[in-house]
Design a protein around this motif. Structure first.
Motif, PDB file in Angstrom:
ATOM      1  N   ALA A 182       2.246  -0.834   9.291  1.00 48.81           N
ATOM      2  CA  ALA A 182       2.654  -1.871   8.329  1.00 48.81           C
ATOM      3  C   ALA A 182       2.016  -1.620   6.962  1.00 48.81           C
ATOM      4  N   PHE A 183       0.725  -1.299   6.955  1.00 51.45           N
ATOM      5  CA  PHE A 183       0.041  -1.013   5.690  1.00 51.45           C
ATOM      6  C   PHE A 183       0.610   0.252   5.029  1.00 51.45           C
ATOM      7  N   GLY A 184       0.932   1.257   5.857  1.00 55.26           N
ATOM      8  CA  GLY A 184       1.514   2.479   5.317  1.00 55.26           C
ATOM      9  C   GLY A 184       2.867   2.227   4.682  1.00 55.26           C
ATOM     10  N   PHE A 185       3.701   1.399   5.341  1.00 58.83           N
ATOM     11  CA  PHE A 185       5.016   1.058   4.802  1.00 58.83           C
ATOM     12  C   PHE A 185       4.871   0.255   3.510  1.00 58.83           C
ATOM     13  N   GLN A 186       3.852  -0.580   3.461  1.00 61.45           N
ATOM     14  CA  GLN A 186       3.587  -1.371   2.260  1.00 61.45           C
ATOM     15  C   GLN A 186       3.274  -0.459   1.066  1.00 61.45           C
ATOM     16  N   HIS A 187       2.488   0.575   1.300  1.00 57.32           N
ATOM     17  CA  HIS A 187       2.194   1.543   0.240  1.00 57.32           C
ATOM     18  C   HIS A 187       3.459   2.264  -0.206  1.00 57.32           C
ATOM     19  N   LEU A 188       4.342   2.580   0.761  1.00 59.37           N
ATOM     20  CA  LEU A 188       5.596   3.246   0.416  1.00 59.37           C
ATOM     21  C   LEU A 188       6.433   2.363  -0.509  1.00 59.37           C
ATOM     22  N   LEU A 189       6.528   1.076  -0.194  1.00 60.23           N
ATOM     23  CA  LEU A 189       7.303   0.166  -1.034  1.00 60.23           C
ATOM     24  C   LEU A 189       6.701   0.051  -2.434  1.00 60.23           C
ATOM     25  N   ALA A 190       5.364   0.043  -2.515  1.00 60.61           N
ATOM     26  CA  ALA A 190       4.697  -0.115  -3.804  1.00 60.61           C
ATOM     27  C   ALA A 190       5.003   1.036  -4.750  1.00 60.61           C
ATOM     28  N   MET A 191       5.180   2.253  -4.208  1.00 59.00           N
ATOM     29  CA  MET A 191       5.429   3.407  -5.079  1.00 59.00           C
ATOM     30  C   MET A 191       6.896   3.822  -5.116  1.00 59.00           C
ATOM     31  N   TYR A 192       7.747   3.135  -4.327  1.00 60.23           N
ATOM     32  CA  TYR A 192       9.118   3.597  -4.137  1.00 60.23           C
ATOM     33  C   TYR A 192       9.935   3.550  -5.430  1.00 60.23           C
ATOM     34  N   THR A 193       9.741   2.492  -6.217  1.00 56.58           N
ATOM     35  CA  THR A 193      10.516   2.366  -7.457  1.00 56.58           C
ATOM     36  C   THR A 193      10.302   3.572  -8.359  1.00 56.58           C
ATOM     37  N   THR A 252      -1.329  10.933  -9.426  1.00 54.95           N
ATOM     38  CA  THR A 252      -1.740   9.744  -8.670  1.00 54.95           C
ATOM     39  C   THR A 252      -0.997   8.513  -9.174  1.00 54.95           C
ATOM     40  N   TYR A 253      -0.678   7.591  -8.268  1.00 56.42           N
ATOM     41  CA  TYR A 253       0.012   6.347  -8.624  1.00 56.42           C
ATOM     42  C   TYR A 253      -0.995   5.196  -8.629  1.00 56.42           C
ATOM     43  N   SER A 254      -1.191   4.623  -9.804  1.00 62.38           N
ATOM     44  CA  SER A 254      -2.214   3.579  -9.946  1.00 62.38           C
ATOM     45  C   SER A 254      -1.823   2.294  -9.223  1.00 62.38           C
ATOM     46  N   GLN A 255      -0.507   2.041  -9.041  1.00 57.69           N
ATOM     47  CA  GLN A 255      -0.117   0.811  -8.355  1.00 57.69           C
ATOM     48  C   GLN A 255      -0.623   0.786  -6.916  1.00 57.69           C
ATOM     49  N   ASN A 256      -0.747   1.965  -6.311  1.00 59.58           N
ATOM     50  CA  ASN A 256      -1.268   2.019  -4.950  1.00 59.58           C
ATOM     51  C   ASN A 256      -2.770   1.800  -4.906  1.00 59.58           C
TER      52      ASN A 256
END
Length: 424
Positions: free
Chosen positions: A8-19, A289-293
């Motif tokens: 669940a946490f991994g999928f959450q990170h994916l959504l955060a950087m997906y855009t 690196t993606y700062s949103q993550n």
């Protein structure tokens, strides 16, 4: 950690950087005139390489990998340069420059700390600001429909879709916190596409034509070509990305309570360089690196690297599913344009945040920023300014990012480095 929670946490990170991960290939694909089939591959291979680059960085090896819970994605700072190179010298030149700049990063990683003094915030902030401003014209054109010469450009339907998308982004960002705020732009894009679907202006042809599975291919768009001006441009952008990544590394070091030193930073830089080289081979992009993550790590307090390995694995799986990648192409152009305005506006504000304390330090820094941003944006608007220069210099300095970067670097040396020790 429990496997279900980790997933669940991994999928959450994916959504955060997906855009960010899908916007870059979409913007570049449309910007250099790719076909829907080519854009589908571009989105898929980018998702795949985001996963590979992330795993490179999370893994702590002897040569690569900083070993922190960091997620990597394609860098927005490279977008205008890639479009310019593609339209000017061809798609082969794009990937030649990406491969070469990644190799240069690998070579300089060990002693980057010695040259980073030439890239203080007054320089990198100027470059980031120039990049953000230069991207806005593309965003606004997309709000109107993508082609200013086409019939129906800036129609009421296009403007309505863009307004709804921006409104949702603003509302979500204003009235939510934490993870929901982190995916505000994604939420706006989904809402805008749903409204467009209700209006009957969504085209599902790319999804219908895409297969369910494909294999990635090296040099899918052709063999790389190595042009000096393109390599210089991408190398400057890569160095700016390294400076930004350094800040992310230190932020994660503080959050995870794991001190990092020069050798750790060098491994992190090499991982980014290697990801760019492989990205160029498979016709993807440079990675940073993606700062949103980082914000997500801080918000949740979950610092286990297993979570980020899962994120990387999910991204790699998505890279093999062209049907899923093709879904991104149902996003109407005005909706994409509205999301771009918000995203690129955030790039500009990031640059301004970097510059504000530097300008307050001295009037000299104010002049550096004024000249660098003024020339960088000016050349982006009037690229024929240096037509009288020799061909190589004309090609190089017709790129606003290069002009602004060189101006900032030179003026920073003149005002902030030459004679400073003597004065002290």
């Amino acid at each position: 950690m429990d496997k279900v929670k980790a997933l669940a946490f991994g999928f959450q990170h994916l959504l955060a950087m997906y855009t960010g991960a899908i916007l870059v290939p979409l913007i570049i694909g449309y910007g250099i005139g790719m076909t829907p089939e080519q854009i589908t591959y571009l989105v898929a291979i980018d998702l795949f390489m985001c996963g590979v680059a992330t795993i490179f960085q999370v893994w702590r090896g002897k040569v690569i990998g900083i070993g922190l819970p960091v997620v990597l994605g394609c860098t927005f700072t490279a977008v205008p340069a890639i479009i310019s190179i593609g339209n000017g010298a061809g798609i082969g030149a794009i990937y030649g420059a990406i491969i070469a700049s990644g190799a240069i990063v690998i070579v300089i990683a060990g002693f980057f700390g010695k040259i980073v003094k030439f890239f203080p915030p007054v320089v990198t902030g100027s470059v980031v600001t120039i990049i953000g401003i230069s991207l806005l014209s593309t965003a606004v054109t997309n709000i109107g429909g993508g082609d200013a010469a086409a019939e129906g450009f800036a129609s009421g339907t296009n403007l309505l879709l863009a307004f709804i998308t921006l409104a949702v982004i603003i509302i979500v960002y204003r009235f939510t916190t934490g993870f929901m705020r982190a995916i505000a732009i994604l939420a706006g894009m989904v809402a805008g596409t749903v409204v467009a679907l209700a209006m009957g202006v969504v085209n599902f042809d790319p999804v219908n034509e895409a297969g369910w599975f494909h294999m990635i291919q090296p040099f899918y768009f052709g063999m790389p070509e190595f042009h000096l001006e393109a390599i210089v441009t991408m190398t400057l952008i890569a160095i700016v990305s390294l400076v930004e990544s350094t800040g992310v590394y230190y932020a994660l070091s503080d959050i995870t309570k794991k001190p990092i030193g020069e050798k750790d930073l060098a491994r992190g830089y090499r991982a980014e360089g290697l990801a760019s080289v492989i990205g160029g081979i498979f016709n993807a992009f440079p990675y940073t690196t993606y700062s949103q993550n980082v914000g997500l790590v801080k918000m949740t307090g979950v610092t286990d690297r297993v979570v980020i390995y899962i994120t990387g694995g999910l991204l790699i799986v998505l890279g093999f599913l062209p049907k899923f990648a093709a879904l991104t192409q149902i996003i109407p152009t005005p909706v994409l344009g509205a999301a771009m305005v918000a995203m690129f506006g955030l790039v500009i504000t990031q640059g301004m945040q970097m510059l504000a304390p530097e300008i307050n330090k001295s009037m000299e820094n104010g002049l550096i920023v004024a000249c660098a941003v003024g020339l960088g944006v000016g050349v982006s608007v009037v690229p024929g300014l240096f037509v009288s220069l020799p061909d190589m210099l004309e090609t190089l300095f017709s790129n606003g990012i290069v002009t602004g970067s060189v101006t900032a670097i030179v003026l920073n040396i003149v005002f902030n480095m030459i004679g400073k020790k003597k004065e002290a």
